[in-house]
Design an enzyme around this catalytic site. Structure first.
Site, mmCIF file in Angstrom:
data_model
loop_
_atom_site.group_PDB
_atom_site.id
_atom_site.type_symbol
_atom_site.label_atom_id
_atom_site.label_comp_id
_atom_site.label_asym_id
_atom_site.label_seq_id
_atom_site.Cartn_x
_atom_site.Cartn_y
_atom_site.Cartn_z
ATOM 1 N N GLY A 57 0.811 -1.123 0.036
ATOM 2 C CA GLY A 57 -0.044 0.055 -0.076
ATOM 3 C C GLY A 57 1.105 1.161 -0.208
ATOM 4 O O GLY A 57 0.280 2.458 0.240
ATOM 5 N N TRP A 59 2.168 2.704 -2.475
ATOM 6 C CA TRP A 59 1.717 4.018 -3.577
ATOM 7 C C TRP A 59 0.351 4.414 -3.272
ATOM 8 O O TRP A 59 0.022 5.711 -3.452
ATOM 9 C CB TRP A 59 1.613 2.955 -5.012
ATOM 10 C CG TRP A 59 2.751 2.776 -5.599
ATOM 11 C CD1 TRP A 59 4.264 2.720 -4.973
ATOM 12 C CD2 TRP A 59 3.210 2.778 -7.103
ATOM 13 N NE1 TRP A 59 5.206 2.390 -6.038
ATOM 14 C CE2 TRP A 59 4.586 2.218 -6.995
ATOM 15 C CE3 TRP A 59 2.188 2.437 -8.094
ATOM 16 C CZ2 TRP A 59 5.145 2.260 -8.439
ATOM 17 C CZ3 TRP A 59 2.960 2.365 -9.197
ATOM 18 C CH2 TRP A 59 4.348 2.274 -9.563
ATOM 19 N N ASP A 77 -5.788 -5.850 -5.332
ATOM 20 C CA ASP A 77 -4.578 -6.555 -5.569
ATOM 21 C C ASP A 77 -5.258 -8.007 -5.108
ATOM 22 O O ASP A 77 -6.387 -8.491 -4.753
ATOM 23 C CB ASP A 77 -3.655 -6.411 -4.252
ATOM 24 C CG ASP A 77 -2.416 -6.943 -4.481
ATOM 25 O OD1 ASP A 77 -1.414 -6.272 -4.793
ATOM 26 O OD2 ASP A 77 -2.043 -8.127 -4.351
ATOM 27 N N ASP A 94 -8.022 -10.919 -8.862
ATOM 28 C CA ASP A 94 -6.688 -11.457 -9.804
ATOM 29 C C ASP A 94 -7.063 -10.571 -11.145
ATOM 30 O O ASP A 94 -8.172 -10.800 -11.758
ATOM 31 C CB ASP A 94 -6.570 -12.622 -10.248
ATOM 32 C CG ASP A 94 -5.261 -13.009 -11.023
ATOM 33 O OD1 ASP A 94 -4.913 -12.192 -11.969
ATOM 34 O OD2 ASP A 94 -4.693 -14.090 -10.871
ATOM 35 N N ASP A 116 1.893 -1.281 -10.519
ATOM 36 C CA ASP A 116 3.102 -1.913 -10.114
ATOM 37 C C ASP A 116 2.970 -3.452 -9.752
ATOM 38 O O ASP A 116 3.961 -3.941 -9.082
ATOM 39 C CB ASP A 116 3.404 -1.254 -8.716
ATOM 40 C CG ASP A 116 4.832 -1.520 -8.223
ATOM 41 O OD1 ASP A 116 5.765 -1.453 -9.015
ATOM 42 O OD2 ASP A 116 5.297 -1.243 -7.122
ATOM 43 N N LYS A 156 4.276 -0.939 -14.711
ATOM 44 C CA LYS A 156 5.638 -1.716 -14.378
ATOM 45 C C LYS A 156 5.681 -2.846 -15.576
ATOM 46 O O LYS A 156 4.803 -3.347 -15.734
ATOM 47 C CB LYS A 156 5.810 -2.054 -13.178
ATOM 48 C CG LYS A 156 6.913 -3.067 -12.860
ATOM 49 C CD LYS A 156 7.626 -3.259 -11.612
ATOM 50 C CE LYS A 156 6.859 -4.172 -10.575
ATOM 51 N NZ LYS A 156 7.489 -3.936 -9.273
HETATM 52 C C1 LIG Z 1 5.615 -4.814 -5.984
HETATM 53 S S1 LIG Z 1 4.012 -5.229 -5.376
HETATM 54 C C2 LIG Z 1 3.435 -3.621 -5.251
HETATM 55 C C3 LIG Z 1 3.826 -2.705 -4.126
HETATM 56 C C4 LIG Z 1 2.845 -1.229 -4.142
HETATM 57 N N1 LIG Z 1 2.896 -0.614 -5.193
HETATM 58 C C5 LIG Z 1 3.266 -0.769 -2.922
HETATM 59 O O1 LIG Z 1 3.894 0.359 -2.913
HETATM 60 O O2 LIG Z 1 2.917 -1.305 -1.765
HETATM 61 C C6 LIG Z 1 3.363 -6.094 -6.607
HETATM 62 C C7 LIG Z 1 1.970 -6.553 -6.067
HETATM 63 O O3 LIG Z 1 1.272 -6.832 -7.377
HETATM 64 C C8 LIG Z 1 0.211 -7.894 -6.929
HETATM 65 N N2 LIG Z 1 -0.057 -8.543 -8.272
HETATM 66 C C9 LIG Z 1 0.680 -9.670 -9.020
HETATM 67 N N3 LIG Z 1 -0.201 -10.112 -9.944
HETATM 68 C C10 LIG Z 1 -1.271 -9.756 -9.732
HETATM 69 C C11 LIG Z 1 -2.405 -10.108 -10.308
HETATM 70 N N4 LIG Z 1 -2.608 -10.993 -11.267
HETATM 71 N N5 LIG Z 1 -3.863 -9.470 -9.955
HETATM 72 C C12 LIG Z 1 -3.768 -8.695 -8.699
HETATM 73 N N6 LIG Z 1 -2.685 -8.377 -8.311
HETATM 74 C C13 LIG Z 1 -1.379 -8.786 -8.621
HETATM 75 C C14 LIG Z 1 0.924 -8.714 -5.804
HETATM 76 O O4 LIG Z 1 -0.046 -9.237 -5.105
HETATM 77 C C15 LIG Z 1 1.673 -7.576 -5.081
HETATM 78 O O5 LIG Z 1 1.096 -7.220 -4.021
#
Ligand SMILES: C[S@@+](CC[C@H](N)C(=O)[O-])C[C@H]1O[C@@H](n2cnc3c(N)ncnc32)[C@H](O)[C@@H]1O
Length: 201
Positions: A57, A59, A77, A94, A116, A156
Site C-alpha cells: 500500500g 503507492w 490486489d 486477480d 506496480d 511496471k
Molecule cells: C511490487 S508489489 C506492489 C507494491 C505496491 N506498489 C506498494 O507500493 O505497496 C506487486 C503486487 O502486485 C500484485 N499482483 C501481482 N499479480 C497480480 C494479479 N494478477 N492481480 C492482482 N494483483 C497482482 C501482488 O500481489 C503484489 O502485491
C-alpha cells in the site's frame, strides 16, 4: 553464510527500505512512484486514482498525499491489505480474471491508473518477462477502459523483447509515452516503468 544470502539481506535492508520504515511508508516502492511523479507530474489534487497490484500500500499512501482528502483512491490486489490504507477502497481479485468494470460498478472515470504489478518470479528470465508483459498489457487494457480523457497511466514492465511494441501500444492511446527506471529501482532488476500522459478516449 553464502554470498547470495548476504546479498539478499543487504538488498532487502538497503537505504530506501530504511528510509521508508523511518518515514512510515509501507514499502520502499513509494520512492519509485515519487520519482516518476516528480518527473512526469502524474497527479493533481482531487483526482481519482486506481492502483493495480496495490499491496502492501505505499503507492496508495503516496497517491493520497498528492490527491488530498477530496481525491478518491481504489486499490486492487490478489491478496488483502492489512487494515485501512490511506482511506482507499480496496478490491481483492486477480486482474487477469476479474471483470473490472463490473467490480468498479458505477464509479466515475479515473484520472490516473497505476500498475506496480509483478509476477511471482521463476528465475527463468524469458518466462518472467512474458508474465510481466501479460500483467502490463492487462493493466493498459483496464486503463483504457476506465480512464477519463486526458488521464495518466504508469505501469511496471520487465524489459524484454516486446518492450518497444508495448511502449508503442501506450503511444497509440496517449498523447505522450515515455519509459523510466527510477533510482530506487534496484540495479539488478530489469523492471522499467512506462508512462502514458494525456489519454485519448
Ligand atoms: C511490487 S508489489 C506492489 C507494491 C505496491 N506498489 C506498494 O507500493 O505497496 C506487486 C503486487 O502486485 C500484485 N499482483 C501481482 N499479480 C497480480 C494479479 N494478477 N492481480 C492482482 N494483483 C497482482 C501482488 O500481489 C503484489 O502485491
Amino acid at each position: 553464510m553464502s554470498r547470495n544470502r548476504l546479498d539478499d539481506r543487504s538488498t532487502r535492508h538497503d537505504r530506501f527500505h530504511q528510509k521508508a520504515k523511518k518515514e512510515g511508508f509501507l514499502a520502499r516502492a513509494v520512492y519509485k512512484l515519487q520519482e516518476l511523479d516528480e518527473k512526469f507530474a502524474l497527479f493533481k489534487p482531487g483526482q481519482r486514482v486506481l492502483d493495480l497490484g496495490c499491496a502492501p500500500g505505499s503507492w496508495l499512501q503516496y497517491a493520497r498525499s498528492r490527491v488530498g482528502d477530496r481525491g478518491m483512491l481504489v486499490g486492487l490486489d490478489r491478496g488483502p491489505l492489512r487494515g485501512d490504507v490511506a482511506g482507499a477502497r480496496i478490491v481483492v481479485g486477480d486482474v487477469l480474471t476479474i471483470d473490472v468494470k463490473e467490480l468498479l460498478g458505477e464509479l466515475p472515470a479515473f484520472d490516473v491508473v497505476l500498475s506496480d504489478m509483478a509476477p511471482d518470479t521463476s528465475g527463468v528470465r524469458s518466462l518472467d518477462q512474458a508474465r510481466s508483459e501479460a500483467l502490463f498489457e492487462r493493466a493498459l487494457e483496464i486503463a483504457t477502459g476506465v480512464l477519463a480523457p486526458g488521464g495518466n497511466f504508469a505501469g511496471k514492465l520487465f524489459q524484454g523483447p516486446d518492450f518497444k511494441k508495448l511502449i508503442e501500444a501506450v503511444r497509440s492511446r496517449f498523447d505522450q509515452a515515455k519509459s523510466a527506471k527510477p533510482a530506487s529501482s534496484r540495479q539488478i532488476s530489469i523492471e522499467q516503468y512506462v508512462i502514458g500522459k494525456g489519454f485519448r478516449k
